[in-house]
Every structure is written in structure tokens, then in C-alpha cells.
Design a protein around this motif. Sequence first.
Motif, PDB file in Angstrom:
ATOM      1  N   PHE A 237       0.827  -1.205   0.000  1.00  0.00           N
ATOM      2  CA  PHE A 237       0.000   0.000   0.000  1.00  0.00           C
ATOM      3  C   PHE A 237       0.865   1.260   0.000  1.00  0.00           C
ATOM      4  N   LEU A 238       1.865   1.301   0.887  1.00  0.00           N
ATOM      5  CA  LEU A 238       2.714   2.485   0.978  1.00  0.00           C
ATOM      6  C   LEU A 238       3.652   2.606  -0.206  1.00  0.00           C
ATOM      7  N   THR A 239       4.162   1.476  -0.712  1.00  0.00           N
ATOM      8  CA  THR A 239       5.064   1.525  -1.866  1.00  0.00           C
ATOM      9  C   THR A 239       4.326   2.026  -3.106  1.00  0.00           C
ATOM     10  N   SER A 274      -0.060   4.252   7.269  1.00  0.00           N
ATOM     11  CA  SER A 274      -1.047   3.670   6.349  1.00  0.00           C
ATOM     12  C   SER A 274      -2.409   4.308   6.535  1.00  0.00           C
ATOM     13  N   ALA A 275      -2.814   4.503   7.787  1.00  0.00           N
ATOM     14  CA  ALA A 275      -4.119   5.100   8.064  1.00  0.00           C
ATOM     15  C   ALA A 275      -4.192   6.534   7.549  1.00  0.00           C
ATOM     16  N   ARG A 276      -3.143   7.296   7.764  1.00  0.00           N
ATOM     17  CA  ARG A 276      -3.150   8.706   7.362  1.00  0.00           C
ATOM     18  C   ARG A 276      -3.052   8.850   5.836  1.00  0.00           C
ATOM     19  N   VAL A 277      -2.355   7.906   5.190  1.00  0.00           N
ATOM     20  CA  VAL A 277      -2.310   7.910   3.723  1.00  0.00           C
ATOM     21  C   VAL A 277      -3.686   7.575   3.161  1.00  0.00           C
ATOM     22  N   ALA A 278      -4.358   6.574   3.731  1.00  0.00           N
ATOM     23  CA  ALA A 278      -5.700   6.203   3.261  1.00  0.00           C
ATOM     24  C   ALA A 278      -6.652   7.390   3.342  1.00  0.00           C
ATOM     25  N   LEU A 279      -6.525   8.167   4.407  1.00  0.00           N
ATOM     26  CA  LEU A 279      -7.360   9.364   4.563  1.00  0.00           C
ATOM     27  C   LEU A 279      -7.084  10.354   3.439  1.00  0.00           C
ATOM     28  N   ARG A 280      -5.817  10.525   3.101  1.00  0.00           N
ATOM     29  CA  ARG A 280      -5.441  11.473   2.039  1.00  0.00           C
ATOM     30  C   ARG A 280      -5.824  10.980   0.652  1.00  0.00           C
ATOM     31  N   TYR A 287     -10.530   3.264  10.077  1.00  0.00           N
ATOM     32  CA  TYR A 287     -10.422   2.647  11.390  1.00  0.00           C
ATOM     33  C   TYR A 287      -8.989   2.166  11.592  1.00  0.00           C
ATOM     34  N   LEU A 288      -8.479   2.340  12.781  1.00  0.00           N
ATOM     35  CA  LEU A 288      -7.211   1.718  13.136  1.00  0.00           C
ATOM     36  C   LEU A 288      -7.513   0.717  14.253  1.00  0.00           C
ATOM     37  N   ALA A 367      -8.661  -3.215   3.391  1.00  0.00           N
ATOM     38  CA  ALA A 367      -8.027  -3.645   4.642  1.00  0.00           C
ATOM     39  C   ALA A 367      -6.516  -3.615   4.454  1.00  0.00           C
ATOM     40  N   ILE A 368      -5.813  -3.121   5.472  1.00  0.00           N
ATOM     41  CA  ILE A 368      -4.356  -2.987   5.378  1.00  0.00           C
ATOM     42  C   ILE A 368      -3.714  -3.559   6.639  1.00  0.00           C
ATOM     43  N   PRO A 369      -3.275  -4.817   6.620  1.00  0.00           N
ATOM     44  CA  PRO A 369      -2.506  -5.341   7.750  1.00  0.00           C
ATOM     45  C   PRO A 369      -1.135  -4.660   7.814  1.00  0.00           C
ATOM     46  N   ALA A 370      -0.826  -4.076   8.967  1.00  0.00           N
ATOM     47  CA  ALA A 370       0.463  -3.410   9.185  1.00  0.00           C
ATOM     48  C   ALA A 370       1.103  -4.043  10.411  1.00  0.00           C
ATOM     49  N   LEU A 371       1.522  -5.293  10.242  1.00  0.00           N
ATOM     50  CA  LEU A 371       1.938  -6.133  11.367  1.00  0.00           C
ATOM     51  C   LEU A 371       3.443  -6.369  11.398  1.00  0.00           C
ATOM     52  N   GLY A 372       4.185  -5.655  10.583  1.00  0.00           N
ATOM     53  CA  GLY A 372       5.624  -5.862  10.535  1.00  0.00           C
ATOM     54  C   GLY A 372       6.035  -6.706   9.349  1.00  0.00           C
TER      55      GLY A 372
END
Length: 451
Positions: A237-239, A274-280, A287-288, A367-372
Motif C-alpha cells: 500500500f505504501l510503496t 497507512s491510516a493517514r495515507v488512506a485518509l489522504r 479505522y485503526l 483492509a491494510i494489515p500493518a503487522l511488521g
Amino acid sequence: MEVPYGYTPEEAVREASRCLSCLRPTCRKGCPVEVDIPSFVRLIKEGKFIEAAWKIKEKNALPAVCGRVCPQEIQCESQCILGKKGEPVAIGNLERFAADYERQSGNMTVPDRHGPTGKKVAIIGAGPGGLTCAADLIKLGHGVTIFEALHKPGGVLIYGIPEFRLPKVIVEKEVEYIKSLGVELVLDAVIGKLYTVDELLNGKGYDACFIVTGAGLPIFLGIPGEDLNGIYSANEFLTRTNLMKAYLFPEYDTPIKKGKKVAVFGGGNVAMDSARVALRLGAEKVYLIYRRSEAEMPARKAEVHHAHEEGIEFLFLTSPIRFLDDGKGNLSGVECQKMELGEPDQSGRRRPVPLKDSEFQLEIDIAIPALGTRSNPLLLSTMPDLRLSKRGYIMAEEGTGMTSKEGVFAGGDIVTGSATVILAMGAGKKAARAIDEYLKWKFWDTRSIGQ
């Protein structure tokens, strides 16, 4: 737009003037890259802003980056004497100010290099650890080539951390400075495919190699429905957004699905990003979802604060059970259950325990798992003589980065697992020192590695 703003010169002088000029400064002990903090703060206090930047760059080749993303609150600032009774000196903000002032003034200088040694070092990975190691080695007179798999250098600085937290022009300027020292940069070079490490050492004329590729294999939740359309790892997602500019599709040819209701799973800085990018990207609701309480979140307090301020809805003590299908293979929701905190686990944090009959469903389309992340096996699979841990990370001596393979050093996330930018930089600095010693003496002792 960058969040937050930096200091004005007047604000910087005022903050630097709070420093007590301790006879035995403890702040330096908290800096993984050994910056002379009291000296650069004193120079800012005296209005010598350019000189302050030069003082920082004696040890740190990426000061504008560190001033923005380094967790100073648990490192140098946590050691500040003022912090025992009030607010510590804002060392990170001062570092950012000095670096930005130098860049904006155009008064950037290249330090003297030692005479050429005739030795060559290959660095695999152009992230913060690789860039730091390269800058230190080139100043010692060694030839340095960085091999980077992506089409832009910077590693997580360029593909992971969003523009509003770390503008890409700043990363580019820091990389330009390192290239101006004489470092060669080879992009689109996937080591393990283009060349093996053995080929670099035995056929390409390199005398040593530093592996600092990061840990780029994402961890997923492992729950039903995770293969539905609309589920991205935080890495992807971020890449797609940061590096490949998916938000400008089709002008840029990497698309991304822009959801109306987005759920991010995790409690670290990557989850906040990830959450703040999704907002933008235009989400109406983000939701986080985190299975512990806010007190246990590993993210920096500043990042959590900004996420709250921007309207991210936090669901604490909540864990996903399964993703819901719309009948066409697309994500339509997530079923979660509430948790309570039990006894501490191996991390020292209280273990989340499911609450009976607490299940509920949320309507989401992304949905964006950000678990490492875990160690990526692509390069390591070509090195059967390299000793790895049970989790697939390179085993290396802590103080030097020395591995079980002669001439090969390693550091950063590929050794420790997911950690911070500044710790990777610290590993790069230690490795540069050890590589320099190795190139002088060719001494190698791996008996303690993995014992």
C-alpha cells in the motif's frame, strides 16, 4: 504538505538556549550514530546554523531525515537532564532545523577524504543503513558501490514513509550529498539475481560486502478471507502510493484501489502512516484496529497524536477474526471480537485475551494489515554458507556486523528484524568501522557468531 512545521531561526535559538551545557552530557549516550549533540546545540544557540549542520554531518550523513523520523524521545532526548523535571531539549527538532537551514542556504560542503586505499566495498541496499555505511567508508578512502533493487535510492525512506512525514525531495538531497562524496550508486540491481555475493567478491573485484537489505517480506493476519480483492499489505500500500505515485493513476501506471471505508490493523508507525495515507487518498472513514490498549502501542506518541487529530477512529482491544466477501471476491467487511488484557507476554506487554460473545462486524472495502515484516529469502537463498537464525535473519556479530562468511558483513533489519531508521544507521556506522579494520588486517573470526 509536511506535518508538522519546523522551527524558525528565532525558535531554534530559543530552544537551544534551554540546554544546560552539562559538564558530563548524557544525551550523546542515546545517539546510535554518535552525533556530538552538545556541540551542535551550542552552535545553534550562538546563531551559527551552518556550522551546526556541519558538526552533525561529521557523524550523521542523513540529518534532515533523522530530525524528522528518529525516535529521539526514547534515545537522546530521554537522556537529557532537563527531562527529569520537565521537557527535554528538543534535539530532534534542532537537528532538523540545522539540516534544513544548510540545504536551503545552498552552502553545503563536501568533507575531505583520506587518500584512496585501492579497496572496494559493495553495499547491498540503499536504505538508511547502506547510505550511512557508504558515507563513512568513502571518507576513509575506500571505493564504494551501493546496489539498490528499486529504481530510486532511499529504501524505506522513499517507499515507506509518506510525503507528509518525510518529503521525498529531502531524501533526494541527502542521497545527492552522499553521491557527491564519491559513492557509486547502481539502481534496478537485484543482488541474488543480477549477481550473487560470491560473484561480487570473486569476479567483480570487491574486497568486502555489507548486506543491509532490510526485512521486506510482509506479515499477514492469517485469518479467513485474506485473499479477497481490496486487501493490501502495508508494504504494498505504501510503496504503491509513495514510490509509484498510484494516486496519480493513470498518469503513473501503478493503480491503487481507493476505499471509502478502510481498516488498518496494527499499532506501530507503519500502521499510523497507512491510516493517514488512506485518509489522504479520499477515504470517508478510516479505522485503526489494535488488539491492545493505546498505552501498549509501539508507535511514536507524536504519530498517534497526529492520527487522532486527523480523524482516524481507533478501535482498541479489538482483533479481526475473518474478512467478509461481497459474493464477487471483493472485500465487504471484517468481523472482529473485543479483547481484554491478561498477563504480560514475552514482549513485556500484557497479552490480549478474547472476550466471549463480543463479536461484531464492520463494513469496509479496503483492509491494510500493518503487522511488521520478515526476512526476504531472495538474496539469502543464494548464500548457503551464510549462517541464519531460526527466523531466517542473518546472524552477525553485534558490534561489527561480521557474519559467518568471510568478507561479508550485515546489519539493520535483515539482522535484527523490523526496527527503526536510526538503528539501521547505527548498524551501518559500526559496520563501516569494522570493514575498515578488516580491509587493513583481513582478520576474520566467526567462532562466536550464532553461539
